[in-house]
Design a protein around this motif. Sequence first.
Motif, PDB file in Angstrom:
ATOM      1  N   LEU A  97       0.828  -1.199   0.000  1.00 52.45           N
ATOM      2  CA  LEU A  97       0.000   0.000   0.000  1.00 52.45           C
ATOM      3  C   LEU A  97       0.866   1.254   0.000  1.00 52.45           C
ATOM      4  N   THR A 159      -5.394  -3.124  -4.236  1.00 56.90           N
ATOM      5  CA  THR A 159      -4.652  -3.222  -2.976  1.00 56.90           C
ATOM      6  C   THR A 159      -5.286  -2.347  -1.910  1.00 56.90           C
ATOM      7  N   ILE A 160      -5.651  -1.118  -2.287  1.00 54.60           N
ATOM      8  CA  ILE A 160      -6.326  -0.225  -1.342  1.00 54.60           C
ATOM      9  C   ILE A 160      -7.651  -0.843  -0.891  1.00 54.60           C
ATOM     10  N   ILE A 247      -2.228   7.335   2.574  1.00 54.79           N
ATOM     11  CA  ILE A 247      -1.828   5.926   2.578  1.00 54.79           C
ATOM     12  C   ILE A 247      -0.470   5.754   3.242  1.00 54.79           C
TER      13      ILE A 247
END
Length: 321
Positions: A97, A159-160, A247
């Motif tokens: 991430l 992925t997030i 992130i």
Amino acid sequence: MSGLIALLDDVAAIAKVAASSVDDVVAQATKASAKAAGAVIDDAAVSPKYVSGFKADRELPIIWRITKGSLKNKLLYLLPAGLALSAFAPWAIAPLLMLGGAYLCFEGAEKVANVLGWGHGHEDYPHKEETIENPAALEEEKAQGAIKTDFILSAEIMTISLAAIPVSNFWMEAATLATVAVMITVAVYGSVALIVKMDDIGLAMANKGRLSPTRAVGRGLVHGMPGFLRLLTGVGTAAMLWVGGSIIIHGLEEIGVAGPAHVIHDIAYAIGHAMPESFVGFTEWLSKAAIDGVLGLGLGLLFIPLGEKIVTPIWRRVFSK
């Protein structure tokens, strides 16, 4: 008869469970998609350029081809990879991430630098001056380029989204990620199709509208689309910096470096509670997003030399053919 009634009760109970599961999947997918807002908006902002210069009747077929490539990226490659990470290497999700966040910061900062005249972005691409005379070959090249770019953005989105899904069983995670993939792809490329055809719609309304207001709206669409695309690009860039910065800050907190997150929270809290009570929540959120965005821009500017001198040349060498 009593057996039939019992069977119907069981079927109804199973249907309720299934409906509840579907609701849970959709709800989780919606929340996960919202977390990927920066990459999604940038995807929608970037994609229209891939049909620029083609005849109007080829725009939608190209977008449809890119849409199918995007679904293939997400469902055939990234979905299994994400589930494997969740099952066998959950510790790798936070670093991945952060890597995706760093890429968002780099892309956003590079766009800001280009606007300010500080960089050349991708204008030094060694084959950019080459022209392809065959329209079919040019269409093929553009579509393949779009699908490759989509793979990077889709990897960030998946992925997030994976990190935003509550811990659950394998099939719930798989269904949620698949729903995210389809929802986002339809939303992005449906919006792109509408955007690239909006000027044609406006032109038809301006030329063929029976009523004066209809023709006026058509002219407004034709004249307004360039400004709208610039606005979309600006919003996409700001979202990339905000999401990328947040992130990285959240990733640092996940690996035990919580100081930056606490400082940002305290600053946003102080700013928010300096406002009237009805504006506290919004002001606090906006302050945090602004700080995350500024940090994302600063980090991105630091990443530009690394990206342009090392990562981009390697990427081009691997995928140029």
